[in-house]
Design an enzyme around this catalytic site. Sequence first.
Site, PDB file in Angstrom:
ATOM      1  CG  HIS A  89      -0.714  -0.205   2.500  1.00  0.00           C
ATOM      2  ND1 HIS A  89       0.303   0.479   3.125  1.00  0.00           N
ATOM      3  CD2 HIS A  89      -1.247  -1.005   3.450  1.00  0.00           C
ATOM      4  CE1 HIS A  89       0.373   0.106   4.390  1.00  0.00           C
ATOM      5  NE2 HIS A  89      -0.552  -0.805   4.608  1.00  0.00           N
ATOM      6  CG  HIS A  96      -3.669  -5.717  12.786  1.00  0.00           C
ATOM      7  ND1 HIS A  96      -4.548  -4.653  12.749  1.00  0.00           N
ATOM      8  CD2 HIS A  96      -2.681  -5.397  11.894  1.00  0.00           C
ATOM      9  CE1 HIS A  96      -4.093  -3.749  11.897  1.00  0.00           C
ATOM     10  NE2 HIS A  96      -2.974  -4.181  11.359  1.00  0.00           N
ATOM     11  CD  GLU A 119      -3.232  -3.019   7.240  1.00  0.00           C
ATOM     12  OE1 GLU A 119      -2.587  -2.786   8.277  1.00  0.00           O
ATOM     13  OE2 GLU A 119      -3.067  -2.368   6.179  1.00  0.00           O
ATOM     14  CG  ASP A 156      -1.180  -7.271   6.485  1.00  0.00           C
ATOM     15  OD1 ASP A 156      -2.213  -6.794   6.978  1.00  0.00           O
ATOM     16  OD2 ASP A 156      -0.045  -6.881   6.810  1.00  0.00           O
ATOM     17  CG  HIS A 209      -0.776   0.151  12.113  1.00  0.00           C
ATOM     18  ND1 HIS A 209      -0.990   0.669  10.852  1.00  0.00           N
ATOM     19  CD2 HIS A 209      -0.907  -1.180  12.000  1.00  0.00           C
ATOM     20  CE1 HIS A 209      -1.201  -0.343  10.016  1.00  0.00           C
ATOM     21  NE2 HIS A 209      -1.158  -1.463  10.682  1.00  0.00           N
ATOM     22  CG  ASP A 229       1.027  -4.731  11.525  1.00  0.00           C
ATOM     23  OD1 ASP A 229       1.392  -5.723  10.879  1.00  0.00           O
ATOM     24  OD2 ASP A 229      -0.005  -4.091  11.260  1.00  0.00           O
ATOM     25  CE1 TYR A 237       5.635  -3.693   8.776  1.00  0.00           C
ATOM     26  CE2 TYR A 237       5.368  -2.681  10.919  1.00  0.00           C
ATOM     27  CZ  TYR A 237       4.869  -3.439   9.893  1.00  0.00           C
ATOM     28  OH  TYR A 237       3.587  -3.924   9.959  1.00  0.00           O
ATOM     29  CG  HIS A 263       4.579  -7.924   8.616  1.00  0.00           C
ATOM     30  ND1 HIS A 263       4.004  -8.436   7.480  1.00  0.00           N
ATOM     31  CD2 HIS A 263       3.668  -7.043   9.115  1.00  0.00           C
ATOM     32  CE1 HIS A 263       2.809  -7.899   7.303  1.00  0.00           C
ATOM     33  NE2 HIS A 263       2.579  -7.051   8.285  1.00  0.00           N
TER      34      HIS A 263
HETATM   35 FE1  FEO Z   1      -1.430  -3.522   9.858  1.00  0.00          FE
HETATM   36 FE2  FEO Z   1       0.583  -6.069   8.781  1.00  0.00          FE
HETATM   37  O1  FEO Z   1      -0.972  -5.081   8.929  1.00  0.00           O
END
Ligand code: FEO
Length: 395
Positions: free
Chosen positions: A24, A78, A80, A82, A145, A164, A191, A224
């Site tokens: 993104h 989370h 999001e 991903d 976040h 994250d 990051y 991640h």
């Molecule tokens: Fe906020 Fe890795 O997604």
Amino acid sequence: MQPIEIAEDIYCLRAIDWSIRDFHGYSTYRGSTYNAYLIMDEKIALIDTVKKEFVDGLIAGISELVDPLRIDYVISNHTEMDHSGGLPRIMQEIGESKPLYCSKMGQKDLPKHFPKRWNYQPVEDGGELSLGKRTLTFMETRMLHWPDSMFTYVNEDKVLFSSDAFGQHYACLERFDDQVGEAIMPHALKYFANILLPYSPLILKLVDRVKEMGLALEMICPDHGIIWRRDPAKIINSYVEWSLQKPKRKALVIYDTMWHSTEMMAEAIVESLGQEGVNARSMHLRSWHRSDIITEVIDAGAIVVGSPTLNNGLFPTVSDFLTYLKGLRPRNKVAASFGSYGWSGEAVKLINRELEEMKFSLIDPGLKIHYVPDEGGIKACYELGKKIAEALPAG
Ligand code: FEO
């Protein structure tokens, strides 16, 4: 997806996205990973999933350890996608009625991504869930976040699943910090700069809270990149340092140019800064990706932005960059603007407006030069460089 046991009966299931280069709008030259975790206790819990494109691999990895139907709980740290994109398939595989633990905001936000009405179990900050020999503690980390973000901590193993936070977009076969070494730190910084920077004050509060709680940490497992096990305190201390954004004697001269006139100005300003002992860098916006520039912004004391005036406005790459920079809310900067123009020369005024909105301290009204800089124009650029240097902390 080969599961790896990272602590007794705790497994990391990791999708490696070798090819992703744009996350993104953030450049991911080293790809990324999406990490899910499985805890095998009297009850079996899956923490987070992976991007939906990788969910078949996740199911295959789980199946190497246990029949997915035996998973008792899913924990979504989370929303999001991903990390949640694999939920529909996972819930199908393990049974749609299994409890899905998430924060209160997660309970609001997950149904806005997925139509299925799962058995949501919203947890309180500090809430606990027993798996048998182990107890999980949930920590709300709202806006770190996303509004729904939370951490999950395994009390007995002293393992933190941090979503994250502390992550890196870094595809590799290695799993742990001690296997990658210092090479991971620039990726962790990038990051932080692109994802977490706006929430720096919250990070400082969170670290204080963790210290007050006396939370022991043997391992930090982000969603991640690599897992921090050699020295989890190192990444926490780095987050504190990055969040404080202490300005160094460092300046970034960020610009774009049409016929090299604004570029001539940028180079003269950088040279002058260098003569004054400033660590200065020229960053052409069509040579540097915005997400790499932001990584350099963290400890820079000065941000100097240049744009030619194009059709009474900013050059498009400069607008793009300023929008991105403003959203990430960097702090503690002095700033200045410059640019070449042909007719009306609005660019400097427009840059100044943006820099002021970012609460940067403007140290100059901005340097405008009509068409190509002459000797006097270049001298003015050197003087601007000197003025910026005077406003920076001593080296
Ligand atoms: Fe906020 Fe890795 O997604």
